[in-house]
Design a protein around this motif. Structure first.
Motif, PDB file in Angstrom:
ATOM      1  N   LYS A   1       0.912  -1.122  -0.001  1.00  0.00           N
ATOM      2  CA  LYS A   1      -0.067  -0.039  -0.162  1.00  0.00           C
ATOM      3  C   LYS A   1       0.908   1.291   0.066  1.00  0.00           C
ATOM      4  CE  LYS A   1      -4.154  -1.976   2.043  1.00  0.00           C
ATOM      5  NZ  LYS A   1      -5.205  -1.817   2.811  1.00  0.00           N
ATOM      6  N   HIS A   2       1.866   1.348  -0.654  1.00  0.00           N
ATOM      7  CA  HIS A   2       2.524   2.591  -1.082  1.00  0.00           C
ATOM      8  C   HIS A   2       1.996   3.848  -1.566  1.00  0.00           C
ATOM      9  CE1 HIS A   2       6.850   0.878  -0.437  1.00  0.00           C
ATOM     10  NE2 HIS A   2       6.126   0.115   0.191  1.00  0.00           N
ATOM     11  N   HIS A   3       0.996   3.639  -2.693  1.00  0.00           N
ATOM     12  CA  HIS A   3       0.469   4.702  -3.296  1.00  0.00           C
ATOM     13  C   HIS A   3      -1.118   4.280  -3.800  1.00  0.00           C
ATOM     14  CE1 HIS A   3       4.504   6.169  -3.399  1.00  0.00           C
ATOM     15  NE2 HIS A   3       5.061   5.213  -3.991  1.00  0.00           N
ATOM     16  N   PRO A   4      -2.035   5.045  -3.587  1.00  0.00           N
ATOM     17  CA  PRO A   4      -3.093   4.893  -4.059  1.00  0.00           C
ATOM     18  C   PRO A   4      -3.145   4.496  -5.677  1.00  0.00           C
ATOM     19  CG  PRO A   4      -3.290   6.646  -2.348  1.00  0.00           C
ATOM     20  CD  PRO A   4      -1.932   6.139  -2.538  1.00  0.00           C
TER      21      PRO A   4
ATOM     22  N   SER B   1     -10.604  -1.155  -2.449  1.00  0.00           N
ATOM     23  CA  SER B   1      -9.498  -0.451  -2.280  1.00  0.00           C
ATOM     24  C   SER B   1      -8.412  -0.737  -3.399  1.00  0.00           C
ATOM     25  CB  SER B   1      -8.815  -0.901  -1.078  1.00  0.00           C
ATOM     26  OG  SER B   1      -8.348  -2.248  -0.972  1.00  0.00           O
TER      27      SER B   1
ATOM     28  N   TYR C   1      -4.131   0.140  -4.817  1.00  0.00           N
ATOM     29  CA  TYR C   1      -2.888   0.649  -4.625  1.00  0.00           C
ATOM     30  C   TYR C   1      -1.969  -0.023  -5.469  1.00  0.00           C
ATOM     31  CZ  TYR C   1      -4.667   1.756   0.098  1.00  0.00           C
ATOM     32  OH  TYR C   1      -5.226   2.692   1.273  1.00  0.00           O
ATOM     33  N   THR C   2      -0.768   0.762  -5.579  1.00  0.00           N
ATOM     34  CA  THR C   2       0.167   0.419  -6.527  1.00  0.00           C
ATOM     35  C   THR C   2       1.696   0.484  -5.804  1.00  0.00           C
ATOM     36  OG1 THR C   2       1.472   0.566  -8.693  1.00  0.00           O
ATOM     37  CG2 THR C   2       0.730   2.594  -7.566  1.00  0.00           C
TER      38      THR C   2
ATOM     39  N   SER D   1      -0.157  -3.804  -9.101  1.00  0.00           N
ATOM     40  CA  SER D   1      -1.417  -3.581  -8.402  1.00  0.00           C
ATOM     41  C   SER D   1      -1.613  -4.318  -7.289  1.00  0.00           C
ATOM     42  CB  SER D   1      -2.533  -3.112  -9.227  1.00  0.00           C
ATOM     43  OG  SER D   1      -3.066  -4.224 -10.018  1.00  0.00           O
TER      44      SER D   1
END
Length: 245
Positions: free
Chosen positions: A148-151, A195, A197-198, A225
């Motif tokens: 979950k580093h970046h949305p 949810s 994230y990438t 992802s």
């Protein structure tokens, strides 16, 4: 059992069907996707006509499905190849390795999913999302992604989930000759992204004669992802008949 009752059966055994005759709804279906560039020549050897490869991109996926109507809890992993058919972009579903006999049976019989046995797993290890695939006692794939580093943009997440999927459906006659040999298409439309994230990702594939994921080598990881969804699978439709051709 009367004749009309036999004709209404979805699958066998008669007194304990291999899978439930229901529409499959997935709650909290979780994906780890790693997109990578591979050898175009390797793709040309495996992607069936009339599909064409425009960009040598493969998606390695691990899917954890803890709550599925009729099937319960299970995990899958596999490879999908970016393809095009008559101007429509999609993915060719090459292989799926699954740890559930009912999911394998229903996917192959009721639809056209190219499923076989395997031992995939998806879990969090400290600050890393990890997806693995074992075939027998041997590891054949390990994928890692920063947790979950970046949305991820919701539209991009939906586009990944709603991409058309193409598969080959084969059913033999009793003498071994083909009864059905078709290219089919399906597309998930009933989906909610809970949810997305990438983050940084890596993928390692290991050579294996019977689970040949490494035949499509990882030349460059181009994206990843981590998705959590609720969705319902859509039926397949034939788009090309190899026997007629």
């Amino acid at each position: 059992m009367q004749k009309q009752d036999v004709a209404r059966l979805v699958t066998t055994p008669l007194d304990s069907p291999a899978y439930a005759p229901t529409r499959y709804r997935f709650t909290d279906r979780e994906y780890l996707n790693v997109f990578y560039r591979t050898d175009p020549a390797a793709l040309r050897r495996i992607v069936p006509e009339p599909l064409t490869v425009t960009d040598p991109i493969v998606r390695f996926e691990v899917m954890r499905m803890p709550d599925t109507t009729g099937l319960g809890s299970y995990t899958e992993a596999g490879q999908l190849i970016a393809v095009e058919l008559d101007g429509e972009e999609g993915e060719f579903n090459l292989a799926m390795y699954v740890d559930s006999v009912p999911a394998i049976s229903s996917g192959r019989e009721f639809s056209a999913y190219p499923k076989k046995g395997g031992s995939p797993a998806l879990y969090v290890d400290s600050d890393t999302l990890v997806g693995t695939l074992d075939y027998g006692t041997l590891r054949v794939a390990t994928a890692t992604m920063g947790y979950k580093h970046h949305p991820l943009d919701p539209d991009e997440a939906l586009a990944q989930l709603r991409s058309p999927a193409f598969m080959v459906k084969t059913v033999p006659n009793y003498d071994g000759t083909p009864r059905i040999c078709e290219l089919v298409r399906t597309r998930i439309t009933d989906v909610t992204v809970k949810s997305a994230y990438t983050g940084p990702a890596r993928l390692e594939l290991f050579a294996h004669a019977i689970a040949p994921l490494a035949d499509l080598p990882v030349l460059e990881v181009v994206g990843a992802s981590h998705l959590l969804t609720d969705l319902t699978l859509a039926p397949v439709e034939p788009v090309f008949d190899y026997l007629a051709a």
